[in-house]
Enzyme design. Structure first.
Site, PDB file in Angstrom:
ATOM      1  CG  HIS A  30      -1.740   1.221   1.378  1.00  0.00           C
ATOM      2  ND1 HIS A  30      -3.112   1.129   1.045  1.00  0.00           N
ATOM      3  CD2 HIS A  30      -1.577   2.389   2.019  1.00  0.00           C
ATOM      4  CE1 HIS A  30      -3.569   2.275   1.420  1.00  0.00           C
ATOM      5  NE2 HIS A  30      -2.776   3.080   1.988  1.00  0.00           N
ATOM      6  CD  GLU A  31       1.616   3.675   3.892  1.00  0.00           C
ATOM      7  OE1 GLU A  31       2.107   4.772   3.276  1.00  0.00           O
ATOM      8  OE2 GLU A  31       0.560   3.627   4.455  1.00  0.00           O
ATOM      9  CG  HIS A  34       0.350   5.930  -0.727  1.00  0.00           C
ATOM     10  ND1 HIS A  34      -0.666   6.409  -1.724  1.00  0.00           N
ATOM     11  CD2 HIS A  34      -0.202   5.528   0.279  1.00  0.00           C
ATOM     12  CE1 HIS A  34      -1.772   5.909  -0.823  1.00  0.00           C
ATOM     13  NE2 HIS A  34      -1.411   5.625   0.362  1.00  0.00           N
TER      14      HIS A  34
END
Length: 372
Positions: A30-31, A34
């Site tokens: 997820h990170e 980003h």
């Protein structure tokens, strides 16, 4: 047994290890999404942490400080221009460079990348599962185990039998059990709450037969068991068909997930600590993973699918502090023709962060309260 003993009994060391790994991988990807979308648009990323809390290890690489932190509960990225910056006079001001200097679509792309990655990972895992194990059929219940000496064994039911109809009615794709919309095969449980004569239409080895029995749900206040363990029947499928089915399952899950979040918020606002099977806290999640670890690797894959779907949908909720809330603020600023002021955005994000923290605390308290 006290509370700590109850919690310890519900968890296993292997289950805890798998919980950390599954949540850690989902959060890391997820990170990382980003991070990748920010760097792709030329925005600097100051730090990337796996875990939260005190930093155990750090290393500078490609302009980013990569960290390993003490608490294995999530992670974070510090993207240039996303947080307020000091104004040189002891205060803070809205940044104009980095993330803040991107057009609206660029900021939305960075924020959307994390949840979208979890969603795509869940779909990929579903595709692999459906290809390897087949697609669950919601209108057929397969008997997986018959307890020795049980009523089911006396009726002649056997592992591998497939129930296609109940009381002369074909099993539907969906049915309501306990006020919830569930797959039709789960209706087997519902019929066993009703007294009287019942009939299962069973297919075994290409042959169809009716199994008739009289049923009494309780005797002297004790719940009676038929003596079967069952689940959805599965049908072999190709990888392309499995991929399509994975998207369909994801779409079908959206209303149920939103309904579960709505029920959680209602329970939070009324401080209702009663157990909710649709939403689990950290202890409940670790307990589920502990059980899955003892069943099979495919059971762990199922848990990974649910974790990634939950992480994706939760982060897309329009709550300030979450990715969905940040996307909403970007869109509001775009519609207004100018971004929100620093004080406005700070107040909104602070309120959203406080709400999310209190919600998480409520989930943990509810999780622990069942051991009292």
């Amino acid at each position: 047994m006290n509370v700590l003993q109850g919690i310890a009994a519900a968890l296993t060391p292997l289950g805890l290890l798998w919980t950390v790994l599954l949540i850690g991988v989902a959060t890391f990807l997820h990170e990382l999404a980003h991070y990748a979308l920010a760097r792709r648009q030329g925005v600097a990323v100051h730090s990337f942490s796996v875990g939260m809390g005190p930093v155990l290890f750090r290393r500078q690489w490609r302009g980013t400080e990569w960290r390993l932190s003490l608490l294995p509960i999530g992670g974070y990225v510090e993207i240039d221009g996303m947080a307020p910056e000091e104004d040189g006079q002891g205060g803070y001001r809205q940044p104009t460079r980095g993330f803040a200097g991107l057009p609206a679509w660029g900021r939305v792309a960075i924020l959307l990348a994390g949840p979208l990655t979890n969603l795509l990972l869940a779909i990929a895992l579903m595709t692999v599962t459906f290809t390897a194990q087949g697609v669950p059929a919601p209108d057929r219940a397969r008997i997986e185990e018959v307890v020795a000496g049980s009523t089911a064994q006396r009726l002649g039911l056997r592992a591998g039998d497939v129930i296609t109809a109940i009381d002369g009615q074909d099993i539907p794709d969906t049915t309501r059990v306990g006020g919830r919309e569930v797959a039709g095969w789960e209706g087997v449980r519902d019929v066993l709450t009703r007294a009287g004569p019942h009939t299962f239409t069973v297919v075994s080895g290409g042959q169809t037969r009716d199994v008739r029995f009289d049923w009494t749900p309780t005797v002297n206040g004790e719940r009676q068991l038929l003596g079967i363990r069952y689940g959805p029947d599965v049908q072999a499928t190709s990888a392309p068909a499995a991929f399509v089915r994975a998207w369909q399952v994801t779409g079908e899950a959206v209303p149920q997930v939103l309904r579960s979040f709505g029920e959680l918020f209602a329970r939070f606002l009324t401080l209702n600590l009663s157990r909710d099977e649709n939403v689990s806290g950290p202890i409940g999640t670790a307990e589920i993973v502990s059980r899955a670890a003892t069943v099979s690797p495919w059971a762990l894959v199922q848990v990974a699918i649910l974790l990634n779907l939950s992480l994706a949908f939760f982060n897309l909720l329009p709550i300030p502090g979450l990715d969905g809330g940040r996307i909403l603020l970007v869109l509001v600023g775009s519609l207004r023709g100018r971004p929100l002021t620093f004080s406005q955005e700070q107040a909104i994000n602070l309120a959203g962060f406080a709400f999310v923290m209190m919600l998480m605390l409520f989930v943990v308290v509810r999780d622990v309260s069942r051991f009292f």
